[in-house]
Design a protein around this motif. Sequence first.
Motif, mmCIF file in Angstrom:
data_model
loop_
_atom_site.group_PDB
_atom_site.id
_atom_site.type_symbol
_atom_site.label_atom_id
_atom_site.label_comp_id
_atom_site.label_asym_id
_atom_site.label_seq_id
_atom_site.Cartn_x
_atom_site.Cartn_y
_atom_site.Cartn_z
ATOM 1 N N GLY A 153 0.648 -1.324 0.018
ATOM 2 C CA GLY A 153 -0.100 0.189 0.239
ATOM 3 C C GLY A 153 0.784 1.228 0.085
ATOM 4 N N THR B 201 2.226 4.263 -1.717
ATOM 5 C CA THR B 201 2.015 4.791 -3.004
ATOM 6 C C THR B 201 2.987 6.028 -3.330
ATOM 7 O OG1 THR B 201 0.457 6.304 -1.818
ATOM 8 C CG2 THR B 201 -0.636 4.306 -2.551
ATOM 9 N N THR C 39 -6.579 4.655 -4.199
ATOM 10 C CA THR C 39 -7.625 3.588 -4.090
ATOM 11 C C THR C 39 -9.146 3.703 -4.555
ATOM 12 O OG1 THR C 39 -8.048 4.467 -1.748
ATOM 13 C CG2 THR C 39 -6.356 2.617 -2.120
ATOM 14 N N THR D 136 -12.820 2.824 -3.340
ATOM 15 C CA THR D 136 -13.665 2.113 -2.508
ATOM 16 C C THR D 136 -15.180 2.242 -2.951
ATOM 17 O OG1 THR D 136 -12.276 3.050 -0.862
ATOM 18 C CG2 THR D 136 -14.424 2.063 -0.119
ATOM 19 N N VAL E 140 -11.904 -2.002 -1.021
ATOM 20 C CA VAL E 140 -10.964 -1.364 -1.517
ATOM 21 C C VAL E 140 -10.042 -1.891 -2.624
ATOM 22 C CG1 VAL E 140 -8.978 0.000 -0.747
ATOM 23 C CG2 VAL E 140 -10.974 -0.055 0.807
ATOM 24 N N THR E 141 -9.905 -1.368 -3.591
ATOM 25 C CA THR E 141 -8.930 -1.708 -4.572
ATOM 26 C C THR E 141 -7.738 -0.736 -4.799
ATOM 27 O OG1 THR E 141 -10.986 -2.746 -5.888
ATOM 28 C CG2 THR E 141 -8.944 -2.256 -7.234
ATOM 29 N N ALA E 142 -6.539 -1.028 -4.840
ATOM 30 C CA ALA E 142 -5.433 -0.333 -5.033
ATOM 31 C C ALA E 142 -5.141 -0.171 -6.589
ATOM 32 C CB ALA E 142 -4.102 -0.976 -4.210
ATOM 33 N N SER F 150 -3.758 5.255 -11.612
ATOM 34 C CA SER F 150 -4.642 6.509 -10.966
ATOM 35 C C SER F 150 -4.432 7.517 -11.743
ATOM 36 C CB SER F 150 -3.756 6.601 -9.710
ATOM 37 O OG SER F 150 -4.202 7.739 -8.883
#
Length: 235
Positions: free
Chosen positions: A88, A90, A157, A159, A165-167, A173
């Motif tokens: 996680g 980032t 992420t 939600t 929750v998807t990273a 992104s």
Amino acid sequence: MTGRACDSDIMTDAVLPGARVLVVEDDRELGPLLVRLFRGAGYEPDLAPDGQAGLHLALTRRYDALILDRGLPAIDGLDLLGRLRRTGITVPVLVLTALGTVADRVAGLDRGAEDYLVKPFEVDELLARVRALLRRRPAVGEQMAVGSATFDLLARTVTGPDGSVTALSGRESDLLRLLARNPARAFTREQIVAQVFPDAAGVALVDTYVHYLRRKLGPAAVATVRGVGYRLGSG
């Protein structure tokens, strides 16, 4: 490394003065030179001489950018990057390496790096790329609606309404942010390349990352507009 010297006469040009930068570089000459360069540019750099030390620092301290070599002792650079993304972390990553084939660059970007620069490099270009990384970091807590889901730009992420929750990777992104900020607009592949993938050799990378987003968020996350390109979907 070429270009202007990285001594105390460097003009401070940090886009975020005091930004913390982690340099993971095993070259005994280049590593300290990069630290001097970033310090002279107004940043607060730390140096890790191998992948294990880099992993420890990245997991225990907060950084605004990470400069990562690939051929590292203990833990390979791309392996290190993969571990950070899975936990996680980032922080935006610039891969700085002598491995410069198209396949090498694609591998780095697909592992979650935001940028890729091949050695030898120009000092001014490296600093410009780091400034670009820092500019892309959103404000704390900035969130956007993506259909019925919520996109957290800082955490990268999504939600869902069920709390799942998807990273996302950095590039995923960036693409979703462009579409979400212009939900009624359809972008051509060329426009997306210019704004999200400026270092891409062509527009095929756009289709690849649209596929990645659809695979993670569902096929309706990105809509295809015939004859134009893509826009934000219904989520």
